[in-house]
Design a protein around this motif. Structure first.
Motif, PDB file in Angstrom:
ATOM      1  N   VAL A 191     -64.564 -39.340  -9.026  1.00 35.20           N
ATOM      2  CA  VAL A 191     -64.388 -38.722 -10.337  1.00 35.20           C
ATOM      3  C   VAL A 191     -64.597 -39.809 -11.376  1.00 35.20           C
ATOM      4  CG1 VAL A 191     -61.902 -39.136 -10.347  1.00 35.20           C
ATOM      5  CG2 VAL A 191     -62.845 -37.304 -11.750  1.00 35.20           C
ATOM      6  N   ASN A 214     -64.608 -41.314 -15.558  1.00 32.88           N
ATOM      7  CA  ASN A 214     -64.005 -41.252 -16.881  1.00 32.88           C
ATOM      8  C   ASN A 214     -64.945 -40.487 -17.815  1.00 32.88           C
ATOM      9  OD1 ASN A 214     -64.061 -42.666 -19.758  1.00 32.88           O
ATOM     10  ND2 ASN A 214     -61.967 -42.832 -18.981  1.00 32.88           N
ATOM     11  N   GLY A 236     -62.040 -36.523 -17.806  1.00 32.37           N
ATOM     12  CA  GLY A 236     -62.773 -36.833 -16.581  1.00 32.37           C
ATOM     13  C   GLY A 236     -64.015 -35.988 -16.409  1.00 32.37           C
ATOM     14  N   GLU A 237     -64.829 -36.377 -15.422  1.00 33.32           N
ATOM     15  CA  GLU A 237     -66.054 -35.633 -15.116  1.00 33.32           C
ATOM     16  C   GLU A 237     -66.302 -35.649 -13.623  1.00 33.32           C
ATOM     17  OE1 GLU A 237     -70.297 -35.263 -14.010  1.00 33.32           O
ATOM     18  OE2 GLU A 237     -69.036 -37.045 -13.843  1.00 33.32           O
ATOM     19  N   LYS A 267     -57.002 -32.880 -19.615  1.00 28.99           N
ATOM     20  CA  LYS A 267     -55.901 -33.307 -18.757  1.00 28.99           C
ATOM     21  C   LYS A 267     -55.169 -32.148 -18.075  1.00 28.99           C
ATOM     22  CE  LYS A 267     -52.365 -33.629 -22.397  1.00 28.99           C
ATOM     23  NZ  LYS A 267     -51.389 -34.540 -23.042  1.00 28.99           N
ATOM     24  N   LYS A 326     -58.361 -44.668 -14.017  1.00 34.59           N
ATOM     25  CA  LYS A 326     -58.795 -43.354 -13.528  1.00 34.59           C
ATOM     26  C   LYS A 326     -57.624 -42.434 -13.202  1.00 34.59           C
ATOM     27  CE  LYS A 326     -63.477 -43.998 -11.751  1.00 34.59           C
ATOM     28  NZ  LYS A 326     -64.380 -43.807 -10.593  1.00 34.59           N
ATOM     29  N   ALA A 359     -57.666 -39.043 -15.009  1.00 29.86           N
ATOM     30  CA  ALA A 359     -58.733 -38.177 -14.514  1.00 29.86           C
ATOM     31  C   ALA A 359     -58.396 -37.629 -13.136  1.00 29.86           C
ATOM     32  CB  ALA A 359     -60.057 -38.945 -14.468  1.00 29.86           C
TER      33      ALA A 359
END
Length: 345
Positions: A243, A245, A270-271, A279, A312, A315
């Protein structure tokens, strides 16, 4: 702790201290090798004389090699580090923290390695070993199809996967996406090939560039080769992915101003699989892409998220809210402590 090791330390308590001292030397040689004895002593904060005794033993045991360039780790030494990681986990009762992390994230399982990737990228080596051990322990005999994404984390982890060849298990590794304009080394096609070699398996690439228009994507979907690869992706029973940022991934994907503004205004953290999420796990922006989709995760028996580093943590925590319950995470103490201490909120 391993019962045999525990019984030995009850009789010879100093063996534990000596063992972990030598493991720390092996870890430092792995991280900084080739390295000379003087440089190694400085890194470890000890004098050269006791270090010489340790390195002589390690060399005699075939755990390190030495040359005019310096000392380097051997494959046997890498396996010793992996064993050391397991004993560290037992000694520090990391399994309790792993269970707590899995419960907090509401996922199936978790594995934690020592350290923080943000401080030491070499921890990815130990994450790769944990991936190997998890697959070896949990996969039955038979044919397995592994889908794998791209990125620097996946590249490092794939290079350190160590799974002994087996006549009972056979692997096909399929790239889960095309390229996103990254360096070719971190693209899924490159990583799937590396992983296939590590697993003594077969590789299938996905030749489909990303960041194309919806019309272009639809045209590519009709290509017979791409259709064949997508069919194999649908058969995947294992997924290895990470995952990202949100801010970093928006920049790497070269998004236009409107998309970048949308991601920022909706507070994406996140992506994953072209989906930017906040979130709370809500998808706030989606990029059309050819390959595995976020919704496909629900049909994969063993999706393994490999992500670490304290940066991270937010995320990871957000993604767990939209992930399938069979998700497994392999992470580090940096991310785990942030999640469990509530500092990523």
């Amino acid at each position: 702790m391993d019962e045999l090791f525990k019984s030995i330390t009850e009789v010879v308590p100093e063996v534990q201290k000596t063992y972990f001292e030598r493991i720390s030397v092996l870890q430092r040689i792995f991280k900084d090798g080739p390295i000379g004895r003087k440089g190694l002593a400085e890194k470890l904060g000890i004098t050269e004389r006791p270090l010489r005794t340790i390195t002589d033993v390690l060399k005699q045991q075939g755990l390190i090699d030495s040359s005019p360039a310096g000392m380097t780790i051997t494959p046997k030494g890498e396996r010793a580090i992996a064993t050391g990681q397991d004993l560290w986990r037992d000694t520090n009762k990391i399994h309790l923290q792993e269970k707590y992390l899995a419960d907090v994230l509401n996922i199936a399982d978790a594995r934690i390695v020592s350290g923080d990737i943000d401080q030491d990228q070499h921890i990815l080596f130990e994450m790769g070993l944990q991936v190997s051990k998890y697959l070896d322990t949990n996969l039955p005999a038979g044919n397995h199809t592994i889908a794998v994404t791209g990125g620097s984390t996946m590249l490092e982890v794939s290079e350190h996967v160590q799974l002994a060849p087996s006549a009972d298990r056979h692997f096909t590794v399929v790239a889960a996406r095309g390229g996103i304009g990254d360096a070719s080394a971190t693209q899924a096609n490159t990583i799937s090939d590396i992983l296939a070699q590590k697993l003594y398996g077969h590789n299938i690439s996905l030749y489909a560039p990303e960041n194309l228009s919806e019309v272009a994507n639809m045209a590519l979907m009709n290509d017979p080769v791409i259709q064949s690869t997508l069919k194999r992706l649908k058969e995947a029973n294992i997924l290895l992915f990470s995952v990202g940022n949100a801010k970093i991934m928006a920049r790497r994907r070269g998004l236009d101003l409107e998309s970048s503004s949308k991601i920022k205004s909706n507070h994406a953290v996140g992506e994953v699989f072209g989906c930017f999420f906040d979130k709370e796990g809500n998808i706030v922006h989606r990029i059309p892409r050819i390959g595995l989709q976020l919704e496909d995760l629900a049909d994969i028996d063993l999706p393994i998220l490999i992500a670490g580093g304290s940066v991270k943590a937010e995320a990871i925590q957000a993604f767990a809210k939209l992930a399938p319950k069979q998700l497994v995470i392999i992470t580090d103490q940096g991310a785990s402590n942030m999640v469990l201490n509530g500092e990523s909120h």
